[in-house]
Design a protein around this motif. Structure first.
Motif, PDB file in Angstrom:
ATOM      1  N   LEU A  57      12.973 -25.351 -20.936  1.00 17.74           N
ATOM      2  CA  LEU A  57      11.835 -24.869 -20.440  1.00 17.74           C
ATOM      3  C   LEU A  57      10.910 -24.594 -21.841  1.00 17.74           C
ATOM      4  N   ALA A  58      11.337 -24.307 -22.910  1.00 17.72           N
ATOM      5  CA  ALA A  58      10.432 -24.119 -24.139  1.00 17.72           C
ATOM      6  C   ALA A  58      10.429 -25.423 -24.830  1.00 17.72           C
ATOM      7  N   GLY A  59      10.958 -26.710 -24.486  1.00 16.71           N
ATOM      8  CA  GLY A  59      10.709 -27.918 -25.134  1.00 16.71           C
ATOM      9  C   GLY A  59      11.622 -28.195 -26.287  1.00 16.71           C
ATOM     10  N   ARG A  60      12.866 -27.521 -26.409  1.00 21.33           N
ATOM     11  CA  ARG A  60      13.483 -27.687 -27.529  1.00 21.33           C
ATOM     12  C   ARG A  60      14.619 -28.550 -27.587  1.00 21.33           C
ATOM     13  N   THR A  61      14.979 -29.279 -26.274  1.00 19.96           N
ATOM     14  CA  THR A  61      15.976 -30.068 -26.020  1.00 19.96           C
ATOM     15  C   THR A  61      15.636 -31.079 -25.187  1.00 19.96           C
ATOM     16  N   ARG A  62      15.948 -32.464 -25.165  1.00 17.88           N
ATOM     17  CA  ARG A  62      15.392 -33.565 -24.352  1.00 17.88           C
ATOM     18  C   ARG A  62      16.397 -33.743 -23.304  1.00 17.88           C
ATOM     19  N   GLY A  63      17.668 -33.005 -23.099  1.00 20.57           N
ATOM     20  CA  GLY A  63      18.631 -33.180 -22.089  1.00 20.57           C
ATOM     21  C   GLY A  63      18.227 -32.129 -20.871  1.00 20.57           C
ATOM     22  N   TYR A  64      18.659 -32.260 -19.853  1.00 19.05           N
ATOM     23  CA  TYR A  64      18.580 -31.457 -18.665  1.00 19.05           C
ATOM     24  C   TYR A  64      17.163 -31.264 -18.184  1.00 19.05           C
ATOM     25  N   THR A  65      15.937 -31.984 -18.520  1.00 21.24           N
ATOM     26  CA  THR A  65      14.658 -31.496 -18.211  1.00 21.24           C
ATOM     27  C   THR A  65      14.457 -31.760 -16.810  1.00 21.24           C
ATOM     28  N   GLN A  66      15.044 -32.584 -16.052  1.00 18.33           N
ATOM     29  CA  GLN A  66      14.696 -32.781 -14.680  1.00 18.33           C
ATOM     30  C   GLN A  66      16.051 -31.940 -13.963  1.00 18.33           C
ATOM     31  N   HIS A  67      16.536 -30.918 -14.500  1.00 17.01           N
ATOM     32  CA  HIS A  67      17.642 -30.468 -13.587  1.00 17.01           C
ATOM     33  C   HIS A  67      17.048 -29.354 -12.601  1.00 17.01           C
ATOM     34  N   PRO A  68      17.598 -29.559 -11.217  1.00 16.31           N
ATOM     35  CA  PRO A  68      17.100 -29.087 -10.196  1.00 16.31           C
ATOM     36  C   PRO A  68      16.929 -27.520 -10.160  1.00 16.31           C
ATOM     37  N   GLN A  69      17.891 -26.898 -10.859  1.00 19.61           N
ATOM     38  CA  GLN A  69      18.026 -25.387 -10.949  1.00 19.61           C
ATOM     39  C   GLN A  69      16.772 -24.788 -11.627  1.00 19.61           C
ATOM     40  N   LEU A  70      15.994 -25.627 -12.506  1.00 18.74           N
ATOM     41  CA  LEU A  70      14.846 -25.178 -13.355  1.00 18.74           C
ATOM     42  C   LEU A  70      13.758 -25.096 -12.531  1.00 18.74           C
ATOM     43  N   VAL A  71      13.746 -25.678 -11.162  1.00 18.13           N
ATOM     44  CA  VAL A  71      12.345 -25.778 -10.452  1.00 18.13           C
ATOM     45  C   VAL A  71      12.015 -24.289 -10.117  1.00 18.13           C
ATOM     46  N   ARG A  72      12.660 -23.461  -9.845  1.00 18.72           N
ATOM     47  CA  ARG A  72      12.157 -21.895  -9.537  1.00 18.72           C
ATOM     48  C   ARG A  72      11.642 -21.406 -10.754  1.00 18.72           C
ATOM     49  N   PHE A  73      12.143 -21.584 -11.826  1.00 20.44           N
ATOM     50  CA  PHE A  73      11.446 -21.023 -13.085  1.00 20.44           C
ATOM     51  C   PHE A  73      10.260 -21.757 -13.475  1.00 20.44           C
ATOM     52  N   ARG A  74      10.151 -23.025 -13.175  1.00 23.26           N
ATOM     53  CA  ARG A  74       8.847 -23.744 -13.567  1.00 23.26           C
ATOM     54  C   ARG A  74       7.823 -23.120 -12.589  1.00 23.26           C
ATOM     55  N   ARG A  75       8.293 -22.908 -11.410  1.00 19.44           N
ATOM     56  CA  ARG A  75       7.204 -22.423 -10.577  1.00 19.44           C
ATOM     57  C   ARG A  75       6.634 -21.073 -10.935  1.00 19.44           C
ATOM     58  N   GLN A  76       7.087 -20.435 -11.810  1.00 16.98           N
ATOM     59  CA  GLN A  76       6.438 -19.155 -12.220  1.00 16.98           C
ATOM     60  C   GLN A  76       5.373 -19.168 -13.229  1.00 16.98           C
ATOM     61  N   PRO A  77       4.380 -18.456 -13.413  1.00 18.47           N
ATOM     62  CA  PRO A  77       3.167 -18.347 -14.106  1.00 18.47           C
ATOM     63  C   PRO A  77       3.945 -18.482 -15.681  1.00 18.47           C
ATOM     64  N   ASP A  78       4.973 -17.955 -15.856  1.00 11.25           N
ATOM     65  CA  ASP A  78       5.222 -18.061 -17.269  1.00 11.25           C
ATOM     66  C   ASP A  78       6.757 -18.236 -17.054  1.00 11.25           C
ATOM     67  N   PRO A  79       6.995 -19.608 -17.158  1.00  7.97           N
ATOM     68  CA  PRO A  79       8.614 -19.758 -16.918  1.00  7.97           C
ATOM     69  C   PRO A  79       9.501 -18.879 -18.007  1.00  7.97           C
ATOM     70  N   LEU A  80       9.041 -18.898 -19.028  1.00  5.75           N
ATOM     71  CA  LEU A  80       9.940 -18.488 -20.357  1.00  5.75           C
ATOM     72  C   LEU A  80      10.128 -16.985 -19.967  1.00  5.75           C
ATOM     73  N   VAL A  81       9.074 -16.178 -19.653  1.00  4.12           N
ATOM     74  CA  VAL A  81       9.430 -14.716 -19.321  1.00  4.12           C
ATOM     75  C   VAL A  81      10.554 -14.703 -18.188  1.00  4.12           C
ATOM     76  N   ALA A  82      10.219 -15.590 -17.268  1.00  3.78           N
ATOM     77  CA  ALA A  82      11.250 -15.586 -15.982  1.00  3.78           C
ATOM     78  C   ALA A  82      12.725 -15.873 -16.425  1.00  3.78           C
ATOM     79  N   VAL A  83      12.801 -16.807 -17.327  1.00  2.00           N
ATOM     80  CA  VAL A  83      14.109 -17.135 -17.640  1.00  2.00           C
ATOM     81  C   VAL A  83      14.688 -16.048 -18.768  1.00  2.00           C
ATOM     82  N   ALA A  84      13.819 -15.500 -19.285  1.00  2.00           N
ATOM     83  CA  ALA A  84      14.258 -14.408 -20.172  1.00  2.00           C
ATOM     84  C   ALA A  84      14.620 -13.205 -19.394  1.00  2.00           C
ATOM     85  N   ALA A  85      13.989 -12.700 -18.398  1.00  2.00           N
ATOM     86  CA  ALA A  85      14.252 -11.744 -17.550  1.00  2.00           C
ATOM     87  C   ALA A  85      15.775 -11.908 -16.810  1.00  2.00           C
ATOM     88  N   TYR A  86      16.045 -13.109 -16.718  1.00  2.00           N
ATOM     89  CA  TYR A  86      17.407 -13.834 -16.145  1.00  2.00           C
ATOM     90  C   TYR A  86      18.325 -13.409 -17.119  1.00  2.00           C
TER      91      TYR A  86
END
Length: 148
Positions: free
Chosen positions: A30-59
């Protein structure tokens, strides 16, 4: 990658450790530090958040809190958003009751095989409890789920 919607307290040692590693990988994606897993479906719900990095940090902070409660030392400095900031700005992310039920069955299957003692405790716990980031809403299995 499995970013459990279930509360980290339900996971066994292996599951908690894997959840931490995979959450850190999700953060890197989500921070753009890797080229792998960018289309992984588990990331959809984090990307839908206003700030995905805050959401994944809370997780991740909730996973680290559970690890600390068990006496494990997960390095919380690896989380991009500090814990205090996370508590002020993290949203409640919806998860369907159908998704939670699917993950519950999936987790019980894993625990029955690799951690029978943990299985006995979790199976008697009364059912699925969501990770603190998530709020349960009615619905079936999430469209991004691939474990069905």
């Amino acid at each position: 990658m499995r970013l459990w919607s279930l509360h980290p307290s339900l996971l066994d040692r292996q599951g908690l450790t894997a959840c931490w590693r995979e959450g850190l990988l999700a953060q890197a994606v989500l921070a753009g530090r890797t080229r792998g897993y960018t289309q992984h479906p588990q990331l959809v719900r984090f990307r839908r958040q206003p700030d995905p990095l805050v959401a994944v940090a809370a997780y991740l902070h909730a996973v680290a809190d559970e690890a600390a409660a068990r006496g494990y030392r997960f390095d919380s400095t690896r989380v991009d958003v500090p814990n205090g900031e996370r508590t002020r700005t993290a949203p409640q992310v919806p998860v369907t009751d159908g998704q939670l039920a699917l993950e519950w069955r999936h987790l019980l299957g894993k625990l029955a095989v690799r951690s029978p003692e943990r299985y006995a405790v979790v199976e008697q716990s009364g059912g699925p409890v969501p990770h603190p980031l998530f709020v349960v809403v009615p619905g079936g299995v999430e469209e991004w789920e691939r474990a069905t």
